[in-house]
Design an enzyme around this catalytic site. Structure first.
Site, PDB file in Angstrom:
ATOM      1  N   HIS A   1      -8.092   9.209  -2.092  1.00  0.00           N
ATOM      2  CA  HIS A   1      -9.164   9.470  -1.560  1.00  0.00           C
ATOM      3  C   HIS A   1      -8.818  10.850  -0.750  1.00  0.00           C
ATOM      4  O   HIS A   1      -7.608  11.418  -0.635  1.00  0.00           O
ATOM      5  CB  HIS A   1      -9.830   8.441  -0.685  1.00  0.00           C
ATOM      6  CG  HIS A   1      -9.116   8.039   0.433  1.00  0.00           C
ATOM      7  ND1 HIS A   1      -8.558   8.548   1.455  1.00  0.00           N
ATOM      8  CD2 HIS A   1      -8.452   6.821   0.617  1.00  0.00           C
ATOM      9  CE1 HIS A   1      -7.850   7.846   2.394  1.00  0.00           C
ATOM     10  NE2 HIS A   1      -7.680   6.642   1.648  1.00  0.00           N
TER      11      HIS A   1
ATOM     12  N   HIS B   1      -5.525  11.244   1.465  1.00  0.00           N
ATOM     13  CA  HIS B   1      -4.501  11.585   0.523  1.00  0.00           C
ATOM     14  C   HIS B   1      -4.120  12.954   0.281  1.00  0.00           C
ATOM     15  O   HIS B   1      -3.454  13.691   0.245  1.00  0.00           O
ATOM     16  CB  HIS B   1      -4.400  10.711  -0.760  1.00  0.00           C
ATOM     17  CG  HIS B   1      -4.520   9.291  -0.541  1.00  0.00           C
ATOM     18  ND1 HIS B   1      -5.253   8.413  -1.162  1.00  0.00           N
ATOM     19  CD2 HIS B   1      -3.457   8.347   0.118  1.00  0.00           C
ATOM     20  CE1 HIS B   1      -5.176   7.167  -0.785  1.00  0.00           C
ATOM     21  NE2 HIS B   1      -4.313   7.183   0.126  1.00  0.00           N
TER      22      HIS B   1
ATOM     23  N   CYS C   1       3.169  -7.619   7.308  1.00  0.00           N
ATOM     24  CA  CYS C   1       1.890  -7.493   6.783  1.00  0.00           C
ATOM     25  C   CYS C   1       2.087  -6.767   5.297  1.00  0.00           C
ATOM     26  O   CYS C   1       2.874  -6.004   5.042  1.00  0.00           O
ATOM     27  CB  CYS C   1       1.247  -6.327   7.565  1.00  0.00           C
ATOM     28  SG  CYS C   1      -0.273  -5.790   6.792  1.00  0.00           S
TER      29      CYS C   1
ATOM     30  N   CYS D   1       0.797  -3.405   4.746  1.00  0.00           N
ATOM     31  CA  CYS D   1       1.502  -2.203   5.290  1.00  0.00           C
ATOM     32  C   CYS D   1       3.059  -2.252   4.617  1.00  0.00           C
ATOM     33  O   CYS D   1       3.635  -1.401   4.687  1.00  0.00           O
ATOM     34  CB  CYS D   1       1.977  -2.218   6.803  1.00  0.00           C
ATOM     35  SG  CYS D   1       0.526  -2.023   7.835  1.00  0.00           S
TER      36      CYS D   1
ATOM     37  N   CYS E   1      -2.420  -7.730  11.708  1.00  0.00           N
ATOM     38  CA  CYS E   1      -1.739  -6.578  11.702  1.00  0.00           C
ATOM     39  C   CYS E   1      -2.543  -5.547  12.728  1.00  0.00           C
ATOM     40  O   CYS E   1      -3.894  -5.597  12.540  1.00  0.00           O
ATOM     41  CB  CYS E   1      -1.815  -6.336  10.365  1.00  0.00           C
ATOM     42  SG  CYS E   1      -1.649  -4.334  10.012  1.00  0.00           S
TER      43      CYS E   1
ATOM     44  N   HIS F   1      -4.494  -3.095  10.067  1.00  0.00           N
ATOM     45  CA  HIS F   1      -5.533  -3.616   9.269  1.00  0.00           C
ATOM     46  C   HIS F   1      -6.290  -4.710   9.832  1.00  0.00           C
ATOM     47  O   HIS F   1      -7.532  -5.069   9.008  1.00  0.00           O
ATOM     48  CB  HIS F   1      -4.919  -4.045   7.773  1.00  0.00           C
ATOM     49  CG  HIS F   1      -4.199  -2.903   6.984  1.00  0.00           C
ATOM     50  ND1 HIS F   1      -2.696  -3.029   6.938  1.00  0.00           N
ATOM     51  CD2 HIS F   1      -4.525  -1.989   6.226  1.00  0.00           C
ATOM     52  CE1 HIS F   1      -2.293  -1.779   6.336  1.00  0.00           C
ATOM     53  NE2 HIS F   1      -3.617  -1.171   5.824  1.00  0.00           N
TER      54      HIS F   1
ATOM     55  N   LYS G   1     -11.324   5.164  10.405  1.00  0.00           N
ATOM     56  CA  LYS G   1     -10.334   5.816   9.523  1.00  0.00           C
ATOM     57  C   LYS G   1     -10.925   5.845   7.973  1.00  0.00           C
ATOM     58  O   LYS G   1     -11.334   4.588   7.631  1.00  0.00           O
ATOM     59  CB  LYS G   1      -9.078   5.106   9.519  1.00  0.00           C
ATOM     60  CG  LYS G   1      -8.021   5.707   8.445  1.00  0.00           C
ATOM     61  CD  LYS G   1      -7.086   4.656   8.340  1.00  0.00           C
ATOM     62  CE  LYS G   1      -5.982   5.393   7.156  1.00  0.00           C
ATOM     63  NZ  LYS G   1      -4.886   4.522   6.921  1.00  0.00           N
TER      64      LYS G   1
ATOM     65  N   LYS H   1     -10.079   3.179   1.516  1.00  0.00           N
ATOM     66  CA  LYS H   1     -10.673   2.402   0.460  1.00  0.00           C
ATOM     67  C   LYS H   1     -11.278   1.116   0.812  1.00  0.00           C
ATOM     68  O   LYS H   1     -12.420   0.788   0.631  1.00  0.00           O
ATOM     69  CB  LYS H   1      -9.495   2.205  -0.711  1.00  0.00           C
ATOM     70  CG  LYS H   1     -10.226   1.834  -2.101  1.00  0.00           C
ATOM     71  CD  LYS H   1     -10.892   3.077  -2.759  1.00  0.00           C
ATOM     72  CE  LYS H   1     -11.736   2.514  -3.765  1.00  0.00           C
ATOM     73  NZ  LYS H   1     -11.398   1.375  -4.947  1.00  0.00           N
TER      74      LYS H   1
HETATM   75  N1  MSP Z   1       3.515   5.305   0.528  1.00  0.00           N
HETATM   76  C1  MSP Z   1       3.669   5.488   1.985  1.00  0.00           C
HETATM   77  C2  MSP Z   1       4.316   6.564   2.453  1.00  0.00           C
HETATM   78  C3  MSP Z   1       5.823   6.746   1.967  1.00  0.00           C
HETATM   79  S1  MSP Z   1       6.415   8.219   2.243  1.00  0.00           S
HETATM   80  C4  MSP Z   1       8.236   7.763   2.180  1.00  0.00           C
HETATM   81  C5  MSP Z   1       1.969   5.410   2.351  1.00  0.00           C
HETATM   82  N2  MSP Z   1       1.297   5.719   1.355  1.00  0.00           N
HETATM   83  S2  MSP Z   1      -0.363   5.773   1.704  1.00  0.00           S
HETATM   84  O1  MSP Z   1      -0.738   6.081   0.342  1.00  0.00           O
HETATM   85  O2  MSP Z   1      -0.946   4.493   2.068  1.00  0.00           O
HETATM   86  O3  MSP Z   1      -0.808   6.931   2.496  1.00  0.00           O
HETATM   87  C6  MSP Z   1      -0.117   8.393   2.283  1.00  0.00           C
HETATM   88  C7  MSP Z   1      -0.529   9.301   3.294  1.00  0.00           C
HETATM   89  O4  MSP Z   1      -1.857   9.413   3.406  1.00  0.00           O
HETATM   90  C8  MSP Z   1      -0.150   8.781   5.043  1.00  0.00           C
HETATM   91  O5  MSP Z   1       0.463   9.935   5.437  1.00  0.00           O
HETATM   92  C9  MSP Z   1      -1.239   8.543   5.451  1.00  0.00           C
HETATM   93  O6  MSP Z   1      -1.407   8.763   6.839  1.00  0.00           O
HETATM   94  C10 MSP Z   1      -2.229   9.361   4.589  1.00  0.00           C
HETATM   95  N3  MSP Z   1      -3.788   8.934   4.983  1.00  0.00           N
HETATM   96  C11 MSP Z   1      -4.240   7.719   4.318  1.00  0.00           C
HETATM   97  N4  MSP Z   1      -5.697   7.575   4.828  1.00  0.00           N
HETATM   98  C12 MSP Z   1      -5.766   8.784   5.602  1.00  0.00           C
HETATM   99  C13 MSP Z   1      -7.007   9.225   6.383  1.00  0.00           C
HETATM  100  N5  MSP Z   1      -8.144   8.699   6.300  1.00  0.00           N
HETATM  101  N6  MSP Z   1      -6.762  10.542   6.992  1.00  0.00           N
HETATM  102  C14 MSP Z   1      -5.686  11.190   7.083  1.00  0.00           C
HETATM  103  N7  MSP Z   1      -4.531  10.807   6.352  1.00  0.00           N
HETATM  104  C15 MSP Z   1      -4.551   9.345   5.808  1.00  0.00           C
HETATM  105  O7  MSP Z   1       1.951   5.175   3.548  1.00  0.00           O
END
Ligand code: MSP
Length: 511
Positions: free
Chosen positions: A17, A20, A125, A128, A143, A146, A302, A305
């Site tokens: 989304h 990411h 969790c 996480c 958590c 979450h 935030k 999904k």
């Molecule tokens: N796999 C771990 C990261 C490992 S790095 C060695 C992870 N993955 S994640 O897919 O959950 O998140 C990836 C990134 O997307 C994180 O930096 C997270 O903060 C960011 N975001 C996910 N949702 C977000 C928002 N709504 N807003 C901004 N960034 C956010 O964590």
């Protein structure tokens, strides 16, 4: 100088989304800007494919973990080109080369005496993939991120002696106050370390989807250490036949979201110290994109999904193009803070800033050169005051991006875009054009505008690369190096006509 920048690697058990896309876009702006400065750049992104959440998601879908990751990883891999991301490599932690390197580095940590065997008992969790301290678990055992129930885990683990690195980590923060940016995140990391570090699980033994531990085949490495090491392992195999580690390690910037601060500013530097490897220069922690949910009180949450309040980057790119999305994300939410995003705000900024401020500046400047000078830029010296003001943007943007102030830099550019628009109004070329005696003035005004437009376009390239390339193509001046970005520099000759840079989108009617 070498410049290595990374995004977090994304969990593949959900669809991508805008949250990411956000970190990819931010890191891409830095990478593209540094290339314009002539730096030797390496830019990495990828997917985080091991661990319990993936194993559980696969089980739910009746797939093997391998089938699940092979199906889902392309969703993230395809997002990068859709967003016009200029990553040099896309790592998948299920790559055998990554896995072998993780084993090598963590075996060294083991040999260096930083690992011991024990039993983990505590709160965990699954979402996480994180073990929570008693303080984090609180009395309700939920958590803190979450708000879902934590699981009480008891399992044989090897532990990483994180507690032994407390003083070294504090010394690192003392010596490098910009190790964690921005400042409020530095303070958060510092408080976490000062509150006392406990040793952490390095391995798991209740499932098998991970990197096998070389000294004990009943264990796989805890997914976070496997994942963090992607930043290091990728350099060893990203370029076939060449190891890029010496050329690019350590990274200049890890760009991450605030929810993964502890892993990157505490676990990760400690792990590198334990392995005897140089540390990254900066960890930049950005905030969350927030979005109102569809409930009655339209709560600001935030984007995620599981909350269902997501903007789909693929759809926005489809409707408006990648540049508009890239611009919007960096403009509307101050980089480093949380900020609300919405389709309504997106539409406002698309129209007022991209289409009107920038698009119209380009269209009318080019149109005037055609109308008054037959499409050839007059070889006149630009207005010195205007040129000085415009040219200063190059140093301003460089200085701001050295601190990863992506929003500040965009603002510095926009001040110049607006300055050029004011210049058009002040000089009123259409009035000059009616008076033959003022032909030289008109030449100077047109040369100033085209020259200024070119400088602004060049510095703006990292944010909206495809649009800028189209504009510079029309000016027959494709050069992107910042060194040559001066209003005076070079002589522009014949220029082409230009279709609107940000046209009104043709949207499918909402059903
Ligand atoms: N796999 C771990 C990261 C490992 S790095 C060695 C992870 N993955 S994640 O897919 O959950 O998140 C990836 C990134 O997307 C994180 O930096 C997270 O903060 C960011 N975001 C996910 N949702 C977000 C928002 N709504 N807003 C901004 N960034 C956010 O964590």
């Amino acid at each position: 100088m070498s410049f290595y920048v990374t995004t977090p690697i994304y969990y593949v058990n959900a669809a991508p989304h805008l949250g990411h896309a956000y970190s990819m876009i931010a890191a891409d702006v830095l990478a593209r800007h540094m290339r314009q400065r002539g730096e030797d750049v390496f830019f990495l992104t990828g997917t985080d494919e091991h661990g319990e959440p993936v194993a559980l998601a696969a089980e739910r879908e009746g797939l093997t973990p391998r089938e699940l990751v092979d199906r889902n990883a392309p969703r993230f891999k395809d997002l990068a080109p859709k967003l016009n991301i200029s990553n040099d490599f896309f790592i998948r932690t299920s790559d055998p080369e990554h896995m072998a390197k993780v084993q090598e580095v963590l075996a060294r940590v083991h040999e260096n005496g930083h690992v011991y065997e024990g039993v983990y008992e505590g709160w965990y969790c699954p979402r996480c993939a994180d073990f929570k301290t008693e303080a984090e678990a609180g009395e309700d055992h939920l958590c803190p991120i979450h708000r879902t129930a934590l699981v009480r885990e008891k399992e044989d683990n090897y532990f990483f002696r994180l507690s032994a690195f407390q003083d070294d980590l504090l010394e690192l923060l003392d010596e490098q106050p910009d190790f964690v940016m921005p400042k409020h995140r530095y303070n958060e990391a510092r408080t976490f370390i000062e509150s006392g570090l406990q040793d952490v699980s390095l391995t798991r033994s209740t499932f098998t989807w991970g990197v096998p531990v070389p000294w004990d085949p009943d264990h796989v490495f805890y997914v976070w250490f496997d994942a963090l090491l992607n930043y290091y392992t990728a350099l060893s195999y990203a370029k076939p036949g060449e190891d890029l580690t010496d050329r690019f390690w350590p990274p200049q910037f890890h760009v991450i979201g605030k929810d993964i601060l502890k892993f990157h500013t505490v676990f990760w530097p400690a792990m590198l110290m334990a392995a005897g490897l140089p540390l990254p220069r900066h960890v930049f922690v950005h905030g969350f994109l927030l979005m109102r949910d569809s409930g009655e009180d339209a709560e600001l949450l935030k984007m995620s999904k599981s909350m269902g309040n997501v903007l789909d980057p693929f759809q926005i790119v489809e409707d408006f193009g990648a540049d508009a999305l890239r611009y919007y994300c960096m403009r509307d939410v101050s980089f480093g803070q949380d900020g609300e995003v919405s389709t309504a705000r997106f539409a406002v900024l698309y129209e007022s800033e991209l289409a009107n401020d920038f698009g119209n500046l380009a269209s009318r400047t080019i149109a005037m050169v055609h109308r008054y000078r037959g499409g050839t830029v007059p070889p006149a010296e630009p207005d010195p005051d205007l040129a000085a003001e415009i040219d200063a943007v190059v140093a301003d943007v460089s200085e701001l991006l050295d601190r990863a102030d992506l929003t500040g830099a965009l603002d510095a550019i926009w001040q110049r875009v607006r300055r050029l628009n004011r210049y058009v109004e002040e000089q009123a070329p259409w009035v000059l054009a009616r008076d033959d005696a003022r032909a030289a003035d008109l030449d100077r005004v047109l040369a100033s505008l085209i020259g200024g437009l070119r400088v602004v376009a060049v510095v703006l390239h990292p944010w909206i690369p495809a649009t800028v390339e189209r504009l510079l193509g029309a000016l027959d001046a494709p050069e992107l190096a910042l060194e040559g970005a001066r209003t005076q520099a070079g002589r522009l000759g014949r220029i082409a006509k230009l279709e609107p840079l940000f046209p009104k989108p043709q949207l499918d009617p909402v059903a």
